[in-house]
Design a protein around this motif. Structure first.
Motif, PDB file in Angstrom:
ATOM      1  N   CYS A  86       1.637   7.062  -6.932  1.00 12.79           N
ATOM      2  CA  CYS A  86       0.567   8.112  -6.830  1.00 12.79           C
ATOM      3  C   CYS A  86       1.303   9.564  -6.783  1.00 12.79           C
ATOM      4  O   CYS A  86       1.239  10.417  -7.459  1.00 12.79           O
TER       5      CYS A  86
ATOM      6  N   ILE B 183      -5.578  10.630  -4.397  1.00 11.39           N
ATOM      7  CA  ILE B 183      -5.206   9.381  -3.927  1.00 11.39           C
ATOM      8  C   ILE B 183      -6.221   8.538  -3.103  1.00 11.39           C
ATOM      9  O   ILE B 183      -6.353   7.409  -3.128  1.00 11.39           O
ATOM     10  N   ALA B 184      -6.610   9.379  -2.299  1.00  8.40           N
ATOM     11  CA  ALA B 184      -7.778   8.903  -1.389  1.00  8.40           C
ATOM     12  C   ALA B 184      -8.819   8.352  -2.058  1.00  8.40           C
ATOM     13  O   ALA B 184      -9.323   7.347  -1.842  1.00  8.40           O
TER      14      ALA B 184
ATOM     15  N   TYR C 184      -3.543  14.715  -2.474  1.00  6.08           N
ATOM     16  CA  TYR C 184      -3.754  13.683  -1.506  1.00  6.08           C
ATOM     17  C   TYR C 184      -5.437  13.150  -1.666  1.00  6.08           C
ATOM     18  O   TYR C 184      -5.824  12.060  -1.526  1.00  6.08           O
TER      19      TYR C 184
ATOM     20  N   TYR D  35      -0.398   7.050   5.712  1.00  6.01           N
ATOM     21  CA  TYR D  35       0.811   6.027   5.052  1.00  6.01           C
ATOM     22  C   TYR D  35       1.807   7.081   4.518  1.00  6.01           C
ATOM     23  O   TYR D  35       2.731   6.403   4.729  1.00  6.01           O
TER      24      TYR D  35
ATOM     25  N   ARG E 140       0.868  -1.101  -0.064  1.00  4.70           N
ATOM     26  CA  ARG E 140       0.111  -0.051   0.077  1.00  4.70           C
ATOM     27  C   ARG E 140       0.866   1.375  -0.026  1.00  4.70           C
ATOM     28  O   ARG E 140       0.600   2.283  -0.707  1.00  4.70           O
TER      29      ARG E 140
ATOM     30  N   THR F  31      -6.162   8.457   6.643  1.00  3.63           N
ATOM     31  CA  THR F  31      -5.360   7.162   6.432  1.00  3.63           C
ATOM     32  C   THR F  31      -4.241   7.410   5.204  1.00  3.63           C
ATOM     33  O   THR F  31      -3.037   7.048   5.244  1.00  3.63           O
ATOM     34  N   VAL F  32      -4.846   8.329   4.121  1.00  4.95           N
ATOM     35  CA  VAL F  32      -3.564   8.480   3.276  1.00  4.95           C
ATOM     36  C   VAL F  32      -2.411   9.327   3.762  1.00  4.95           C
ATOM     37  O   VAL F  32      -1.254   9.104   3.691  1.00  4.95           O
ATOM     38  N   ARG F  33      -2.703  10.157   4.693  1.00  5.26           N
ATOM     39  CA  ARG F  33      -1.908  11.159   5.321  1.00  5.26           C
ATOM     40  C   ARG F  33      -0.786  10.136   6.217  1.00  5.26           C
ATOM     41  O   ARG F  33       0.456  10.354   6.317  1.00  5.26           O
TER      42      ARG F  33
ATOM     43  N   ILE G  16       0.884   4.205  -2.799  1.00  4.06           N
ATOM     44  CA  ILE G  16       0.749   5.673  -2.618  1.00  4.06           C
ATOM     45  C   ILE G  16       1.948   6.230  -3.044  1.00  4.06           C
ATOM     46  O   ILE G  16       1.767   7.585  -3.624  1.00  4.06           O
TER      47      ILE G  16
END
Length: 212
Positions: free
Chosen positions: A165, A175-176, A172, A189, A158, A185-187, A162
């Motif tokens: 991306c 991507i989310a 962001y 990661y 994962r 969650t993206v932040r 990311i």
């Protein structure tokens, strides 16, 4: 406390527009604005904000010269360049001068706020067209990129997804949406990815991604 910003832009209409956008946004406050690099250097060295939005093409000293001087005098200040053009020379001159991010002036208000959130999270915001310039540059200079590579193999599937991306210049939120994850969650990661790669910005992470 809200994060504080200053704007350096010689066009008063554009400057007023950025001020309005920022002051209407939760968590941010524009505390000063300047029409020239000379005025900005006087005010920002005395009372530095958290972030600065800096036009490149200013009368007198350029935004790049102003950035270089500000970073020398106030190393912790975070500066994002604003420009009408995505030419490579200005891009890399600005990054070498110490700019943290690089946005086109046609950036939408929503994208500007996303960029500020990236800054707040320790990221290095760039318009997608600008990120593509960075990617193309390092693809053309692969041996140099490879010299700083390392750590990418430690990433989870994962995290690697990311990172790819990010290298493609995606925001962001994009991507989310693409990965069906929350922004938080993206932040998370991205923060873990930066820690594993021992980097502090999107640009540094992309360099390692391209060189691995």
């Amino acid at each position: 406390m809200p994060f504080t910003l200053a704007i350096v832009e010689d066009d008063p209409v554009i400057r007023a527009g950025w001020v309005k956008i920022i002051n209407r946004s939760s968590g941010y406050r524009c505390v000063s604005d300047y029409g020239s690099a000379e005025a900005a250097l006087v005010g920002l060295i005395k009372n530095p904000p958290d972030f600065v939005l800096m036009d490149i093409n200013l009368p007198g000293k350029s935004g790049i010269e102003c950035t270089r001087e500000l970073k020398r005098r106030v190393p912790k200040i975070e500066i994002v360049m604003l420009t009408m053009f995505d030419d490579r020379d200005n891009l890399f001159d600005a990054l070498r001068a110490g700019a943290t991010g690089y946005l086109l002036k046609r950036t939408t208000p929503a994208a500007l706020l996303e960029a500020l959130n990236q800054l707040k999270g320790g990221g290095s915001p760039m318009s997608p067209q600008i990120a593509r310039q960075v990617v193309q540059f390092f693809r053309q200079h692969e041996p140099a990129a490879a010299s700083v590579a390392g750590g990418v193999e430690k990433l989870s599937a994962r995290e690697s997804e990311i990172l790819r991306c990010l290298a493609e210049g995606r925001h962001y939120k994009e991507i989310a949406d693409q990965l069906q994850l929350s922004m938080d969650t993206v932040r998370t990661y991205i923060r873990r990815t930066y820690e594993k790669l021992h980097v502090h910005s999107r640009t540094e992470a992309v360099v390692k991604y391209l060189g691995h």
